[in-house]
Motif scaffolding. Structure first.
Motif, mmCIF file in Angstrom:
data_model
loop_
_atom_site.group_PDB
_atom_site.id
_atom_site.type_symbol
_atom_site.label_atom_id
_atom_site.label_comp_id
_atom_site.label_asym_id
_atom_site.label_seq_id
_atom_site.Cartn_x
_atom_site.Cartn_y
_atom_site.Cartn_z
ATOM 1 N N VAL A 39 0.856 -1.192 0.000
ATOM 2 C CA VAL A 39 0.000 0.000 0.000
ATOM 3 C C VAL A 39 0.887 1.235 0.000
ATOM 4 N N TYR A 40 0.490 2.231 -0.811
ATOM 5 C CA TYR A 40 1.241 3.466 -0.982
ATOM 6 C C TYR A 40 0.315 4.660 -0.708
ATOM 7 N N HIS B 223 6.638 2.094 2.777
ATOM 8 C CA HIS B 223 5.354 1.605 2.288
ATOM 9 C C HIS B 223 4.768 0.653 3.331
ATOM 10 N N LEU B 224 3.527 0.283 3.150
ATOM 11 C CA LEU B 224 2.883 -0.686 4.038
ATOM 12 C C LEU B 224 2.837 -2.035 3.346
ATOM 13 N N MET B 225 3.165 -3.088 4.076
ATOM 14 C CA MET B 225 3.039 -4.449 3.570
ATOM 15 C C MET B 225 1.929 -5.143 4.346
ATOM 16 N N LEU B 226 1.032 -5.778 3.601
ATOM 17 C CA LEU B 226 -0.092 -6.492 4.187
ATOM 18 C C LEU B 226 0.131 -7.986 3.966
ATOM 19 N N THR C 33 -1.937 -9.114 9.136
ATOM 20 C CA THR C 33 -0.839 -8.275 9.623
ATOM 21 C C THR C 33 -0.586 -7.111 8.672
ATOM 22 N N VAL C 34 -0.336 -5.924 9.244
ATOM 23 C CA VAL C 34 0.066 -4.750 8.476
ATOM 24 C C VAL C 34 1.383 -4.251 9.069
#
Length: 144
Positions: A47-48, A111-114, A71-72
């Motif tokens: 996610v950006y 950035h976010l990793m899911l 998890t995020v």
């Protein structure tokens, strides 16, 4: 006569521009997120976007909870100057968000990793939990 028409037209154009700005201008949300649609079989996603401090004082992001993923995590990508290999590392919570700070989430940076997608449908939402006890829920926009 021609001069009066031009001034009148300019006045009308000005009023139209003011009305468009006032009635069509959307206030910018403090957290704006987007992602590319992930294939159905993918268990992870990135996610950006941007996260701007909405509180006017220093605050920490304590956790982020997703309605689709278990998890995020915050991650940061960087390029190793010697090997020219891109590396990604996990950033641990809490994430400090200073007054008036904006964290840019992008492919070559933070950035976010899911992780661990569940069998759910509908909009992806992320709930940001802050150190001041407040939380913000954001719908992640899909961009193709």
């Amino acid at each position: 006569m021609l001069r009066k028409i031009n001034i009148t037209n300019a006045g009308f154009l000005f009023l139209i521009q003011v009305n468009l700005f006032v009635f069509c201008h959307k206030p910018t949300e403090p957290i704006q997120l987007w992602m590319k649609p992930a294939p159905e079989i993918a268990k992870t996603a990135a996610v950006y976007g941007e996260i701007r401090n909405p509180f006017g004082k220093d605050v920490e992001i304590r956790n982020i909870v997703s309605n689709h993923y278990k998890t995020v995590e915050f991650h940061e990508s960087s390029l190793d100057n010697e090997t020219q290999i891109a590396r990604m590392r996990k950033l641990e919570y809490p994430i400090l968000l200073e007054t008036n700070q904006t964290i840019q989430l992008m492919r070559s940076g933070k950035h976010l990793m899911l992780y661990e997608k569940g069998n759910v449908s509908g909009d992806l939402t992320l709930e940001f939990q802050f150190s001041n006890g407040e939380s913000r829920t954001v719908i992640v926009e899909e961009k193709k």
